[in-house]
Scaffold this motif. Sequence first.
Motif, PDB file in Angstrom:
ATOM      1  N   HIS A  61      -2.374   1.917  33.739  1.00  5.79           N
ATOM      2  CA  HIS A  61      -2.787   1.108  32.586  1.00  5.79           C
ATOM      3  C   HIS A  61      -2.870   1.979  31.341  1.00  5.79           C
ATOM      4  O   HIS A  61      -2.315   1.647  30.296  1.00  5.79           O
ATOM      5  CB  HIS A  61      -4.130   0.442  32.886  1.00  5.79           C
ATOM      6  CG  HIS A  61      -4.648  -0.414  31.781  1.00  5.79           C
ATOM      7  ND1 HIS A  61      -3.867  -1.320  31.105  1.00  5.79           N
ATOM      8  CD2 HIS A  61      -5.888  -0.508  31.217  1.00  5.79           C
ATOM      9  CE1 HIS A  61      -4.584  -1.937  30.185  1.00  5.79           C
ATOM     10  NE2 HIS A  61      -5.812  -1.463  30.233  1.00  5.79           N
ATOM     11  N   ASP A 112      -3.464  -5.852  28.324  1.00  3.96           N
ATOM     12  CA  ASP A 112      -4.755  -6.410  27.926  1.00  3.96           C
ATOM     13  C   ASP A 112      -4.566  -7.822  27.363  1.00  3.96           C
ATOM     14  O   ASP A 112      -5.348  -8.731  27.649  1.00  3.96           O
ATOM     15  CB  ASP A 112      -5.419  -5.540  26.851  1.00  3.96           C
ATOM     16  CG  ASP A 112      -5.945  -4.229  27.381  1.00  3.96           C
ATOM     17  OD1 ASP A 112      -6.340  -4.181  28.563  1.00  3.96           O
ATOM     18  OD2 ASP A 112      -5.966  -3.244  26.624  1.00  3.96           O
ATOM     19  N   ILE A 117      -7.337  -5.154  37.613  1.00  4.43           N
ATOM     20  CA  ILE A 117      -5.929  -5.489  37.404  1.00  4.43           C
ATOM     21  C   ILE A 117      -5.022  -4.840  38.448  1.00  4.43           C
ATOM     22  O   ILE A 117      -3.903  -5.312  38.689  1.00  4.43           O
ATOM     23  CB  ILE A 117      -5.476  -5.059  35.979  1.00  4.43           C
ATOM     24  CG1 ILE A 117      -4.145  -5.731  35.595  1.00  4.43           C
ATOM     25  CG2 ILE A 117      -5.366  -3.550  35.871  1.00  4.43           C
ATOM     26  CD1 ILE A 117      -4.174  -7.227  35.569  1.00  4.43           C
ATOM     27  N   GLU A 131     -11.759  -2.734  34.178  1.00  2.00           N
ATOM     28  CA  GLU A 131     -10.290  -2.741  34.137  1.00  2.00           C
ATOM     29  C   GLU A 131      -9.646  -2.576  35.514  1.00  2.00           C
ATOM     30  O   GLU A 131      -8.492  -2.972  35.711  1.00  2.00           O
ATOM     31  CB  GLU A 131      -9.774  -1.626  33.210  1.00  2.00           C
ATOM     32  CG  GLU A 131     -10.051  -1.881  31.747  1.00  2.00           C
ATOM     33  CD  GLU A 131      -9.421  -0.840  30.843  1.00  2.00           C
ATOM     34  OE1 GLU A 131      -9.105  -1.178  29.696  1.00  2.00           O
ATOM     35  OE2 GLU A 131      -9.242   0.326  31.276  1.00  2.00           O
ATOM     36  N   ALA A 156      -7.887 -11.318  34.450  1.00  2.00           N
ATOM     37  CA  ALA A 156      -8.326 -10.869  35.776  1.00  2.00           C
ATOM     38  C   ALA A 156      -9.840 -10.695  35.814  1.00  2.00           C
ATOM     39  O   ALA A 156     -10.504 -11.084  36.786  1.00  2.00           O
ATOM     40  CB  ALA A 156      -7.633  -9.564  36.143  1.00  2.00           C
ATOM     41  N   GLY A 200      -3.317 -10.941  32.603  1.00  2.00           N
ATOM     42  CA  GLY A 200      -3.479  -9.502  32.490  1.00  2.00           C
ATOM     43  C   GLY A 200      -4.919  -9.082  32.744  1.00  2.00           C
ATOM     44  O   GLY A 200      -5.680  -9.767  33.441  1.00  2.00           O
ATOM     45  N   VAL A 201      -5.307  -7.957  32.147  1.00  2.00           N
ATOM     46  CA  VAL A 201      -6.617  -7.353  32.419  1.00  2.00           C
ATOM     47  C   VAL A 201      -7.766  -8.320  32.149  1.00  2.00           C
ATOM     48  O   VAL A 201      -8.664  -8.500  32.983  1.00  2.00           O
ATOM     49  CB  VAL A 201      -6.794  -6.072  31.579  1.00  2.00           C
ATOM     50  CG1 VAL A 201      -8.218  -5.536  31.712  1.00  2.00           C
ATOM     51  CG2 VAL A 201      -5.788  -5.008  32.002  1.00  2.00           C
TER      52      VAL A 201
END
Length: 366
Positions: free
Chosen positions: A64, A103, A335, A332, A112, A108-109
Amino acid sequence: MKAYKIINLMDKWAPPYLIDEWDNTGFQIGNPEKEVEKVLLSLDIDQKVLKKAIKEKVQMIITHHPIIFKPLKNITRTTYKGKLIYDLIREDIVVYNAHTNLDLAMNGVNDALANILDIKDTRPLNTIYEEPLFKLVIFVPKSHACIIRKVLGDEGAGFIGNYSHCTYNTEGMGTFMPLDGTSPFIGKINKLEDVEETKIETIVEKKNLSKTLNEVIKIHPYDEVAYDIYPLKNKGNIYGYGRIGKVNKIPFINLVDRIKEKLKLDHLFVYGNSNGEITKVAVCGGSGSSFIHDAYLEGADVYITGDVRYHDAQYANELGLTIVDAGHYHTEKVILPIIKDYIQENTKNSIAIELYEESSAPYIIY
């Protein structure tokens, strides 16, 4: 599978045009033609990640956070970053990152994070980009209208909400005169023709416009295809940092327990009022202090993020907004299994995936 095909898959999900102007991310190290059988997923790259990559005999690392963020003046083994890059190149390991684009991307992040915390009806907390929409109008002989409509829908045109392959069709009369040097599908050279045609109208996102039009032209029977493209003021997909949404009414302390359980945390930090019931929650994976005011404007009862500084927490308290700092890494890491599922699903499980799920900056509570 070639490395560039995996990179293309990631870029399709988290397109490069979503990369923020201050960011530096994407394909950063290696040979795009490298044959990849095994991939290692991690939030960051450090020597421990590299050691695992070598041990597991992976050909590609996807992270990431970018390994090359600021411009490098040299790559030597006399610095930590230089040695790391040097060793990655020596080991012939491809490195790709998806940072701010992942992001912002759908699923995405931030999606999620919202999903794992059971936050519903979400939308971006801070809008960065809105996908431009176009009206594409194609004129086609009635005999080919069905196949053209199918190609349009298969290429991503005609999406309205949860409906696909949406078109509007009008029957009419087309006129043309084939001139010398043409190869008319219908009609004769230098003779004015009247042909029953179907006018097909559909909506297309900017990112799909060129490819959709090219695919239509390939199968269209006319050697000169008549079409119109109109820019629209309709709103396309909206991309942005963070998410704001709803939860079923829950006491704050129960929400804290949910966060700790879902993110597998032993502890977290709370700033502000810890009483009352919660119905509206904002989240932002990673460092989200810059969106405190956005969370306040959106009416969030609680804002969940990481890396909250003292004065940012003080500012949130002045606004009456409760902050939960669950940590940069933990907000994070959610993800990584999603990236794994995405790659395996889109490669028919032909790529082996390893996860590195340790923080590159571990801490111990005494």
